[in-house]
Design a protein around this motif. Structure first.
Motif, mmCIF file in Angstrom:
data_model
loop_
_atom_site.group_PDB
_atom_site.id
_atom_site.type_symbol
_atom_site.label_atom_id
_atom_site.label_comp_id
_atom_site.label_asym_id
_atom_site.label_seq_id
_atom_site.Cartn_x
_atom_site.Cartn_y
_atom_site.Cartn_z
ATOM 1 N N LEU A 1 6.779 0.875 -2.713
ATOM 2 C CA LEU A 1 7.834 0.367 -3.766
ATOM 3 C C LEU A 1 9.207 1.207 -3.403
ATOM 4 O O LEU A 1 10.028 0.761 -3.028
ATOM 5 C CB LEU A 1 7.528 0.556 -5.186
ATOM 6 C CG LEU A 1 8.505 0.446 -5.997
ATOM 7 C CD1 LEU A 1 9.106 -1.090 -6.109
ATOM 8 C CD2 LEU A 1 8.097 0.686 -7.323
ATOM 9 N N LEU B 1 12.490 -0.395 -1.704
ATOM 10 C CA LEU B 1 13.857 -0.404 -2.162
ATOM 11 C C LEU B 1 14.920 0.288 -1.420
ATOM 12 O O LEU B 1 16.031 -0.362 -1.342
ATOM 13 C CB LEU B 1 13.722 0.480 -3.531
ATOM 14 C CG LEU B 1 13.004 -0.125 -4.869
ATOM 15 C CD1 LEU B 1 12.700 0.731 -5.981
ATOM 16 C CD2 LEU B 1 13.538 -1.309 -5.291
ATOM 17 N N GLN C 1 15.678 -2.350 1.241
ATOM 18 C CA GLN C 1 16.457 -3.672 1.034
ATOM 19 C C GLN C 1 18.173 -3.392 0.741
ATOM 20 O O GLN C 1 18.494 -4.294 0.945
ATOM 21 C CB GLN C 1 16.108 -3.747 -0.616
ATOM 22 C CG GLN C 1 16.782 -5.136 -1.496
ATOM 23 C CD GLN C 1 16.521 -6.375 -0.544
ATOM 24 O OE1 GLN C 1 15.709 -6.430 -0.011
ATOM 25 N NE2 GLN C 1 17.546 -7.116 -1.000
ATOM 26 N N ASN C 2 18.259 -2.091 1.028
ATOM 27 C CA ASN C 2 19.852 -1.570 1.001
ATOM 28 C C ASN C 2 20.202 -1.871 2.461
ATOM 29 O O ASN C 2 21.420 -1.670 2.804
ATOM 30 C CB ASN C 2 20.011 -0.417 0.498
ATOM 31 C CG ASN C 2 19.759 -0.485 -0.861
ATOM 32 O OD1 ASN C 2 19.966 -1.168 -1.843
ATOM 33 N ND2 ASN C 2 19.098 0.720 -1.622
ATOM 34 N N SER D 1 17.264 -6.704 6.099
ATOM 35 C CA SER D 1 15.905 -6.285 5.288
ATOM 36 C C SER D 1 14.722 -7.154 5.146
ATOM 37 O O SER D 1 14.993 -8.438 4.931
ATOM 38 C CB SER D 1 16.271 -5.864 3.683
ATOM 39 O OG SER D 1 14.822 -5.465 3.226
ATOM 40 N N ASP E 1 13.480 -6.645 -9.933
ATOM 41 C CA ASP E 1 14.310 -6.114 -8.769
ATOM 42 C C ASP E 1 13.436 -5.206 -8.088
ATOM 43 O O ASP E 1 14.119 -4.096 -7.422
ATOM 44 C CB ASP E 1 15.566 -5.461 -9.433
ATOM 45 C CG ASP E 1 16.332 -6.318 -10.190
ATOM 46 O OD1 ASP E 1 16.578 -7.594 -9.855
ATOM 47 O OD2 ASP E 1 16.820 -5.961 -11.250
ATOM 48 N N ALA E 2 12.108 -5.463 -7.890
ATOM 49 C CA ALA E 2 11.450 -4.289 -7.122
ATOM 50 C C ALA E 2 11.047 -5.174 -5.709
ATOM 51 O O ALA E 2 11.185 -6.527 -5.564
ATOM 52 C CB ALA E 2 10.004 -4.149 -7.750
ATOM 53 N N TYR E 3 10.946 -4.334 -4.713
ATOM 54 C CA TYR E 3 10.624 -4.759 -3.259
ATOM 55 C C TYR E 3 9.710 -3.820 -2.742
ATOM 56 O O TYR E 3 9.458 -2.645 -3.220
ATOM 57 C CB TYR E 3 11.961 -4.739 -2.539
ATOM 58 C CG TYR E 3 12.949 -5.645 -2.918
ATOM 59 C CD1 TYR E 3 13.213 -7.002 -2.260
ATOM 60 C CD2 TYR E 3 13.911 -5.185 -3.756
ATOM 61 C CE1 TYR E 3 14.091 -7.743 -2.537
ATOM 62 C CE2 TYR E 3 15.168 -6.532 -4.230
ATOM 63 C CZ TYR E 3 14.983 -7.485 -3.621
ATOM 64 O OH TYR E 3 15.989 -8.420 -3.733
ATOM 65 N N SER F 1 7.673 -2.530 1.048
ATOM 66 C CA SER F 1 7.699 -2.361 2.406
ATOM 67 C C SER F 1 6.562 -3.213 2.883
ATOM 68 O O SER F 1 5.397 -3.296 2.470
ATOM 69 C CB SER F 1 7.594 -1.086 2.735
ATOM 70 O OG SER F 1 7.454 -0.920 4.303
ATOM 71 N N ARG G 1 7.273 -1.393 -12.682
ATOM 72 C CA ARG G 1 7.209 -2.458 -11.506
ATOM 73 C C ARG G 1 6.066 -2.522 -10.678
ATOM 74 O O ARG G 1 5.772 -3.730 -10.084
ATOM 75 C CB ARG G 1 8.589 -2.076 -10.545
ATOM 76 C CG ARG G 1 9.829 -1.956 -11.288
ATOM 77 C CD ARG G 1 10.964 -1.195 -10.633
ATOM 78 N NE ARG G 1 10.600 0.320 -10.488
ATOM 79 C CZ ARG G 1 11.490 0.975 -9.803
ATOM 80 N NH1 ARG G 1 12.635 0.493 -9.594
ATOM 81 N NH2 ARG G 1 11.221 2.263 -9.654
#
Length: 803
Positions: free
Chosen positions: A455, A459, A462-463, A467, A475-477, A479, A533
């Motif tokens: 997690l 995150l 994602q920036n 990505s 709004d969680a991502y 890897s 999350r």
């Protein structure tokens, strides 16, 4: 002293304490040939602080004269991406002083709750099987090793753990009468293939055939002989029933009262205690393990209406305690001590034997060993899902450049939902198929790479441009590459599949419990990795999976009438059993193919979701909520026809499987539903049951059995019937000068009479039969009768008028 070659063994216990103001770790190990005590003296206690706070932390420690062994800026960072430093201590005392001081000055410490002995094993990936070398100093009862080096054993250690069952008998005040010991020949490496049995009894020697009785003059002699016998038998594992919170607590109190050292350790050390809320006690005995049968059964997910030894032994073994009145056994024990010590000795020994037989038949020790080998939990650990997760996850996390967060770091305003439960469509159905997702939550973790570090990394990714992070909820991502939990579960999954193929039910169950606990761990505020999350990414995905699966089934022309967490209930058209089974397999393949296709196309991920066609109900009933037209949840009944044509009824959440309903209600429901499912007439059966109830023919089946969960005095408002019965009973007991039976927690059996609730043993008035007819029989019948256009009141009205 001699240098020893590499040896392997099973970890019995581990501990850490200061010796001469220096940290010492002791690990007791059972090898194939002996017991070894490993002394590790070159370890340091450790905590982490963020680098920006290191100078402030060191200044505080120096100012307060707390000695620091080392300080080191590390290539590690917290989840907030701040680099950390390690502060190391020679002694546990300095470690604890430093931790408390830094926290009091608002300097955040990381991983300061991990004990040195746990960190020592964890960081070497040692769970329960350990390989070691060291300098050997031989001892009569064990081998002592210094200058020890340890690593994870390459294979499971071939070490037999001997097991001894103990049980005490005593007065209400805790004065000892006798102590029983028992071990099956298979549990203590018997050379003559005989069970070991002994009872130490206070009293004058009596002539009898029971040569296992040792007569002793007083309580002090009893305790000394027991302690010496433990040293002589030298068990690895001591077992019993509520053995820690009762037997060992009483033994400790009597030793203290008589100024006798309670020396049970293999190194002649005393028993050590700690407690939680002055209720749950934990025991530590050097080189031995104390296992409680009740705790271990609960850990292995056994469920009984009562965990009393008599009930469990009856259920599992078909055997009972050697006492004529189980409910009043304390008085019988006291009477036997004064008038029939031989009978008391037999009773004492039988309790020990029953515990040994339960452990043997249910393979509880093997389960505890496997759990320790899989998780790194000590073999006597009760619960421990969070600790198991930490043991497996933390060393991997460190090697990826992170330290673990503290409890509370992941708190947020978000709330993750529980499992998805669909609104049901009530009715009486022919042909319902149940399809069940295999280990749904672990499958979601594997498929969508859900992981605490994943997690944080997701995150960050994602920036970045282009990505590839996996989107989740809130709004969680996550890897795609930086994660460990999916791989840990995959490894456990493979081991479980292997265990199933080999018919190893114990290993399979142990792995299942561990895998299924990981979702609960991530959703628990008691876990350092808690983050809504994470748990939301699992449960919300589960919701969507069930909803989409339902939609796909509807598109195939079938009706989904219910769904619960990981199961889908599908009503199909009238068909033969063979046609229904074939359709179940067809739907299984269809749904699995759709999920593989959907996840590949939507997320570019491999799919580990797998639905299985589990059950075909030839008849199925989904009731309504009482007094409503809405369907219930988690409550249904169905009929399965097996391969040899037998008709088996399955009840879920209904009265026949609940402990708080009478035996009559349970039997009535089972018989009534059987008749409904077979299209048989029900009216005569209902009238006959009511008639016999009113005539008193079913009185023995009208008993309620409920648990008192608090002290009686704590019930103030809305006092339930079982508490009223308990208060009335103990009022009567007090008037008769008898012990008060119901003041604390426990089970109570009572009837509803015309004068209110009364306990079984003090029943003195007529039962309220109309109450039982209305609240038990009518409540059961009117759940299903409207679906065959009948009504309990109409069926029984004419008959009731005759009484």
């Amino acid at each position: 002293m001699t240098n020893q070659l590499l040896q392997c063994g099973f970890v019995l216990s581990r501990s850490a304490f200061d010796v001469n103001n220096k940290l010492q770790i002791n690990v007791w190990v059972k090898t194939a040939t002996s017991v070894a005590k490993l002394i590790i003296e070159d370890e340091l206690a450790l905590l982490f602080v963020e680098v920006d706070l290191l100078d402030d932390a060191l200044f505080l420690l120096q100012e307060n004269h707390i000695l620091v062994a080392q300080r080191k800026v590390l290539a590690l960072k917290a989840f907030n991406q701040n680099q950390v430093a390690g502060i190391y201590f020679h002694s546990l005392n300095n470690f604890y002083l430093a931790r408390d001081l830094l926290k009091s000055k608002s300097i955040k410490c990381y991983e300061d709750d991990i004990r040195p002995e746990e960190r020592f094993l964890m960081e070497r990936f040692i769970t329960a099987d350990l390989a070691f070398t060291g300098q050997l100093q031989k001892n009569k009862q064990y081998n002592l090793f210094t200058q020890v080096k340890c690593k994870k054993a390459d294979k499971t250690a071939d070490s037999f753990l001997s097991m001894l069952s103990i049980d005490i008998e005593c007065s209400m005040e805790g004065e000892l009468f006798s102590i029983g010991l028992f071990s099956l020949s298979t549990q203590h490496q018997s050379v003559d293939n005989k069970d070991y049995k002994k009872v130490f009894m206070i009293g004058q020697p009596q002539t009898c055939d029971e040569d296992y009785i040792v007569w002793l003059e007083d309580e002090a002699s009893l305790l000394k002989h027991f302690i010496n016998e433990i040293k002589h038998v030298d068990p690895d594992i001591i077992i019993g029933w509520n053995v820690i919170n009762f037997d060992f607590r009483v033994l400790q109190k009597r030793c203290d009262h008589l100024s006798i050292p309670f020396v049970m350790g293999r190194d002649n050390s005393k028993v050590r205690w700690r407690n939680q809320n002055n209720e749950q006690y934990y025991i530590s005995v050097a080189g031995r393990v104390i296992l409680d049968g009740i705790d271990l059964l609960k850990t292995a997910t056994y469920s009984f209406p009562s965990f009393s030894l008599d009930y469990v032994a009856n259920t599992l073994l078909g055997m009972s305690k050697k006492v004529s009145d189980v409910d009043n056994r304390v008085q019988e024990i006291i009477d036997n001590f004064h008038h029939d010590k031989i009978a008391l000795a037999k009773y004492n020994l039988e309790d020990c034997r029953l515990v040994s037989l339960i452990f043997s038949q249910e393979q509880l020790l093997a389960f505890a060993q496997l759990r320790a080998q899989l998780t790194g939990l000590s073999i006597d650990r009760v619960g421990g899902s969070v600790a198991a997760f930490t043991n497996l996850y933390l060393p991997k996390l460190h090697r990826s450049g992170y330290i673990a967060p503290n409890m509370g770091d992941g708190n947020s305003e978000l709330v993750s939902p529980g499992g998805f439960v669909m609104d049901s469509i009530p009715g009486l159905y022919n042909n319902v198929l149940v399809l069940d997702f295999k280990s749904l939550y672990p499958s979601i973790i594997r498929t969508f790479k859900i992981d605490p570090m994943g997690l944080i990394e997701g995150l960050l990714e994602q920036n970045e441009a282009n990505s590839q992070a996996i989107p989740a909820y809130d709004d969680a991502y996550f890897s795609r590459k930086m994660h460990f939990l999916p791989d840990i579960i995959t490894s456990l999954w493979r081991e479980r599949d292997k265990a199933k193929k080999e018919g190893n039910a114990i290993l399979s169950q142990a792995i299942k419990i561990i895998m299924n606990s990981f979702y609960g761990v991530l959703g628990s505020t008691g876990c350092r990795f808690f983050d809504p999350r994470l748990s939301g990414a699992i449960t919300k995905r589960g919701h969507d999976i069930l909803k989409m699966t339902k939609q796909w089934i509807h598109e195939q022309g079938y009706q989904v009438i219910y769904g619960d967490t990981d199961s889908i209930f599908v009503h199909i058209k009238d068909s033969t059993k063979a046609e229904s089974l074939a359709l179940g397999q067809e739907l299984q393949g269809f749904i699995n193919d759709r999920w593989h296709q959907h996840i590949e196309e939507s997320y570019n991920l491999s799919c580990d979701l797998e639905i299985e066609f589990e059950t075909h109900f030839s008849k199925f009933f989904m009731p309504t909520i009482r007094g409503s037209e809405l369907g219930t949840k988690k409550r249904y009944a169905g009929m399965i026809i097996n391969d040899i044509g037998q008709h088996n009824l399955v009840f879920k959440g209904l009265e026949s499987v609940r402990t708080d309903w009478t035996q009559l209600a349970k039997e009535f429901q089972q018989a009534l539903y059987y008749k409904v499912f077979h299209d048989e007439d029900v009216e005569e059966y209902i009238r006959e049951t009511v008639s016999k109830t009113l005539a008193g023919e079913y009185d023995e089946k009208l008993l309620y059995r409920k648990r008192i969960r608090r002290k009686l005095s704590s019930y103030v408002k809305n006092v339930p019937p079982h508490v009223k019965a308990a208060r009335l009973a103990d009022k009567h007991n007090a008037q008769q000068g008898k012990p008060l039976r119901y003041q604390g927690k426990g089970w109570i059996e009572y009837y509803i009479t015309l004068n209110g609730p009364q306990v079984k043993e003090q029943l003195n008035t007529t039962l309220d039969y109309q109450f039982y007819i209305d609240r038990q029989l009518c409540a059961v019948a009117d759940a299903i009768l409207p679906f065959i256009n009948k009504n309990f009141h109409q069926i029984t009205t004419r008959q009731l008028g005759l009484f």
